[in-house]
Design a protein around this motif. Sequence first.
Motif, PDB file in Angstrom:
ATOM      1  N   TYR A 108      90.630  40.784  92.353  1.00 56.69           N
ATOM      2  CA  TYR A 108      91.713  41.219  93.236  1.00 56.69           C
ATOM      3  C   TYR A 108      92.959  41.608  92.447  1.00 56.69           C
ATOM      4  O   TYR A 108      94.050  41.721  93.000  1.00 56.69           O
ATOM      5  CB  TYR A 108      92.037  40.098  94.239  1.00 56.69           C
ATOM      6  N   ARG A 109      92.780  41.832  91.143  1.00 51.83           N
ATOM      7  CA  ARG A 109      93.912  42.116  90.266  1.00 51.83           C
ATOM      8  C   ARG A 109      94.627  43.409  90.634  1.00 51.83           C
ATOM      9  O   ARG A 109      95.830  43.551  90.371  1.00 51.83           O
ATOM     10  CB  ARG A 109      93.460  42.170  88.807  1.00 51.83           C
ATOM     11  N   ASN A 110      93.914  44.357  91.240  1.00 47.95           N
ATOM     12  CA  ASN A 110      94.566  45.621  91.606  1.00 47.95           C
ATOM     13  C   ASN A 110      95.597  45.448  92.703  1.00 47.95           C
ATOM     14  O   ASN A 110      96.440  46.319  92.920  1.00 47.95           O
ATOM     15  CB  ASN A 110      93.518  46.649  92.038  1.00 47.95           C
ATOM     16  N   ASP A 111      95.523  44.320  93.420  1.00 48.35           N
ATOM     17  CA  ASP A 111      96.522  44.027  94.448  1.00 48.35           C
ATOM     18  C   ASP A 111      97.579  43.051  93.953  1.00 48.35           C
ATOM     19  O   ASP A 111      98.454  42.643  94.720  1.00 48.35           O
ATOM     20  CB  ASP A 111      95.838  43.418  95.687  1.00 48.35           C
ATOM     21  N   SER A 112      97.503  42.680  92.677  1.00 49.33           N
ATOM     22  CA  SER A 112      98.433  41.695  92.126  1.00 49.33           C
ATOM     23  C   SER A 112      99.615  42.384  91.453  1.00 49.33           C
ATOM     24  O   SER A 112      99.678  43.614  91.363  1.00 49.33           O
ATOM     25  CB  SER A 112      97.710  40.812  91.108  1.00 49.33           C
ATOM     26  N   VAL A 113     100.530  41.563  90.927  1.00 52.82           N
ATOM     27  CA  VAL A 113     101.709  42.112  90.251  1.00 52.82           C
ATOM     28  C   VAL A 113     101.343  42.761  88.917  1.00 52.82           C
ATOM     29  O   VAL A 113     102.208  43.387  88.289  1.00 52.82           O
ATOM     30  CB  VAL A 113     102.773  41.015  90.033  1.00 52.82           C
ATOM     31  N   LEU A 114     100.090  42.647  88.496  1.00 52.53           N
ATOM     32  CA  LEU A 114      99.664  43.357  87.294  1.00 52.53           C
ATOM     33  C   LEU A 114      99.692  44.858  87.495  1.00 52.53           C
ATOM     34  O   LEU A 114      99.896  45.621  86.540  1.00 52.53           O
ATOM     35  CB  LEU A 114      98.248  42.919  86.900  1.00 52.53           C
ATOM     36  N   THR A 115      99.470  45.299  88.741  1.00 47.59           N
ATOM     37  CA  THR A 115      99.451  46.735  89.022  1.00 47.59           C
ATOM     38  C   THR A 115     100.466  47.141  90.086  1.00 47.59           C
ATOM     39  O   THR A 115     100.785  48.313  90.204  1.00 47.59           O
ATOM     40  CB  THR A 115      98.040  47.176  89.483  1.00 47.59           C
ATOM     41  N   ARG A 116     100.925  46.192  90.894  1.00 39.67           N
ATOM     42  CA  ARG A 116     101.909  46.495  91.927  1.00 39.67           C
ATOM     43  C   ARG A 116     103.176  45.692  91.691  1.00 39.67           C
ATOM     44  O   ARG A 116     103.110  44.502  91.425  1.00 39.67           O
ATOM     45  CB  ARG A 116     101.345  46.172  93.319  1.00 39.67           C
ATOM     46  N   ARG A 117     104.317  46.336  91.771  1.00 37.73           N
ATOM     47  CA  ARG A 117     105.609  45.675  91.537  1.00 37.73           C
ATOM     48  C   ARG A 117     105.585  44.893  90.222  1.00 37.73           C
ATOM     49  O   ARG A 117     105.805  43.684  90.178  1.00 37.73           O
ATOM     50  CB  ARG A 117     105.966  44.756  92.712  1.00 37.73           C
ATOM     51  N   ARG A 118     105.319  45.617  89.169  1.00 40.55           N
ATOM     52  CA  ARG A 118     105.138  44.967  87.869  1.00 40.55           C
ATOM     53  C   ARG A 118     106.381  44.229  87.394  1.00 40.55           C
ATOM     54  O   ARG A 118     106.278  43.334  86.539  1.00 40.55           O
ATOM     55  CB  ARG A 118     104.711  46.012  86.832  1.00 40.55           C
ATOM     56  N   TRP A 119     107.528  44.565  87.928  1.00 43.97           N
ATOM     57  CA  TRP A 119     108.740  43.860  87.534  1.00 43.97           C
ATOM     58  C   TRP A 119     108.656  42.379  87.886  1.00 43.97           C
ATOM     59  O   TRP A 119     109.336  41.537  87.274  1.00 43.97           O
ATOM     60  CB  TRP A 119     109.964  44.494  88.194  1.00 43.97           C
ATOM     61  N   LEU A 120     107.792  42.034  88.842  1.00 44.50           N
ATOM     62  CA  LEU A 120     107.626  40.629  89.212  1.00 44.50           C
ATOM     63  C   LEU A 120     106.879  39.831  88.140  1.00 44.50           C
ATOM     64  O   LEU A 120     106.827  38.596  88.209  1.00 44.50           O
ATOM     65  CB  LEU A 120     106.881  40.513  90.540  1.00 44.50           C
ATOM     66  N   LEU A 121     106.302  40.522  87.147  1.00 47.33           N
ATOM     67  CA  LEU A 121     105.700  39.819  86.025  1.00 47.33           C
ATOM     68  C   LEU A 121     106.751  39.099  85.188  1.00 47.33           C
ATOM     69  O   LEU A 121     106.451  38.087  84.531  1.00 47.33           O
ATOM     70  CB  LEU A 121     104.946  40.800  85.125  1.00 47.33           C
ATOM     71  N   VAL A 158      99.562  34.660  87.962  1.00 46.51           N
ATOM     72  CA  VAL A 158      99.768  36.101  88.122  1.00 46.51           C
ATOM     73  C   VAL A 158      98.660  36.704  88.996  1.00 46.51           C
ATOM     74  O   VAL A 158      98.934  37.471  89.933  1.00 46.51           O
ATOM     75  CB  VAL A 158      99.816  36.796  86.749  1.00 46.51           C
ATOM     76  N   LEU A 159      97.418  36.371  88.703  1.00 47.51           N
ATOM     77  CA  LEU A 159      96.299  36.928  89.466  1.00 47.51           C
ATOM     78  C   LEU A 159      96.301  36.454  90.916  1.00 47.51           C
ATOM     79  O   LEU A 159      95.817  37.153  91.809  1.00 47.51           O
ATOM     80  CB  LEU A 159      94.974  36.566  88.805  1.00 47.51           C
ATOM     81  N   SER A 160      96.841  35.267  91.166  1.00 48.79           N
ATOM     82  CA  SER A 160      96.865  34.743  92.542  1.00 48.79           C
ATOM     83  C   SER A 160      97.691  35.615  93.471  1.00 48.79           C
ATOM     84  O   SER A 160      97.499  35.583  94.690  1.00 48.79           O
ATOM     85  CB  SER A 160      97.406  33.314  92.555  1.00 48.79           C
ATOM     86  N   THR A 161      98.593  36.418  92.906  1.00 50.17           N
ATOM     87  CA  THR A 161      99.427  37.285  93.742  1.00 50.17           C
ATOM     88  C   THR A 161      98.619  38.395  94.396  1.00 50.17           C
ATOM     89  O   THR A 161      99.122  39.072  95.300  1.00 50.17           O
ATOM     90  CB  THR A 161     100.565  37.910  92.912  1.00 50.17           C
TER      91      THR A 161
END
Length: 229
Positions: A108-121, A158-161
């Motif tokens: 589900y990483r494509n829906d996480s902050v790794l790809t969406r709203r990366r500033w939240l990393l 991170v992935l839990s997002t």
Amino acid sequence: MIPCRTLPRVLFLLFAVLAVAHLVIQLLGIDAWDRPTQVFLMPVLLLVLAGSTGRPRGRLIVLAMVALVFSWLGDTAPAFASGDTAFLLMVGFFLVAQVVYVVAFRPYRNDSVLTRRRWLLVPYIGFVAVLVWLCAPHAGGLLVPVLLYGLVLGTMAVLSTGLGPWVAAGGALFLVSDALIALRAFAPGWDSLPQGGFWVMSTYIAAQVLIVLGLLSRPRARTGVETAA
């Protein structure tokens, strides 16, 4: 006999009672009663998850159940050892639990902050970096396992997002809970944190509950047919 649809609710009520009892015991400092309540927390939560989902269970639910088993081992195994051995047992089993959560959440990483709203990393990376900065100089021979655990824990959070706000909140609270354990173990002054055990356990319990409830709130989780890209 309790109907199947009612059983998970009864089990969740039992879990809530155990959780409240355990946290009250933590606040009161009754060490003799601390371990028995903690031992039953994750098994009951596992039964809640199992009883709320149909067969065949999907990959996500099965892996979450495995993570709860290793979390339970992390809760209980240290009681059979002492000193660094007890700490390593706890870290080791929780490391496996976090790795299982990482494997579960990765699709589900494509829906996480790794790809969406990366500033939240930024807050995740910053939190882990500060934690390592505070603990590493005092970790001694445990430096490598502590660093490895911090990396895996941060990855899980991170992935839990990618699985919605409840699971994301659970991942973040897991990060806080284990950070408190590391700080109390290695950072000077943190071992005297008032009610430290209470804060560790309250964030840990809340993290696991939020992850489980977040997974169950997903539309297909109960039928076991959920898929991810």
